[in-house]
Design a protein around this motif. Structure first.
Motif, mmCIF file in Angstrom:
data_model
loop_
_atom_site.group_PDB
_atom_site.id
_atom_site.type_symbol
_atom_site.label_atom_id
_atom_site.label_comp_id
_atom_site.label_asym_id
_atom_site.label_seq_id
_atom_site.Cartn_x
_atom_site.Cartn_y
_atom_site.Cartn_z
ATOM 1 N N ALA A 32 -5.682 -26.206 26.083
ATOM 2 C CA ALA A 32 -4.538 -26.897 25.503
ATOM 3 C C ALA A 32 -3.636 -25.863 24.860
ATOM 4 C CB ALA A 32 -5.007 -27.904 24.455
ATOM 5 N N PRO A 33 -2.334 -26.046 24.951
ATOM 6 C CA PRO A 33 -1.439 -25.078 24.318
ATOM 7 C C PRO A 33 -1.634 -25.095 22.804
ATOM 8 C CG PRO A 33 -0.202 -26.939 25.211
ATOM 9 C CD PRO A 33 -1.628 -27.122 25.612
ATOM 10 N N GLN A 34 -1.664 -23.951 22.229
ATOM 11 C CA GLN A 34 -1.852 -23.824 20.783
ATOM 12 C C GLN A 34 -0.500 -23.601 20.121
ATOM 13 O OE1 GLN A 34 -4.800 -24.203 19.195
ATOM 14 N NE2 GLN A 34 -5.584 -24.742 21.219
#
Length: 100
Positions: A32-34
């Protein structure tokens, strides 16, 4: 009659759609993009007011049980009176507000 066939761009799209997906390595899930550490959100005054109003509405009981009890008692003992003029004034004010 002129026949229109697929263009080269359309053919490339179909090729991309038909390509098999690359499998992920065993035991891994898509990352997941942080968010960046310096990400932030600034709310406008209007958004803050809306949040405050939503909180106030959520905290307000749907039924004012004290008011209902008082009206029930007034009706039961015959002391409740309808103010027809106040009702008419309220209806006219709503119409004026709706019509501009």
């Amino acid at each position: 009659m002129m026949e229109i066939g697929p263009t080269s761009a359309t053919a490339d799209i179909h090729k991309a759609d038909a390509a098999p997906a690359r499998p992920l390595p065993a035991g891994s899930a898509p990352a997941a993009p942080q968010p960046a550490a310096d990400d932030s959100v600034d709310l406008t005054d209007g958004a803050r007011q809306l949040q405050d109003l939503q909180a106030a509405v959520a905290a307000t009981p749907v039924v004012d049980s004290v008011r209902v009890a008082a009206l029930r008692d007034a009706i039961a003992n015959g002391s409740y009176r309808v103010d027809a003029q106040a009702i008419a004034d309220g209806l006219l004010a709503q119409d004026r507000a709706a019509l501009g």
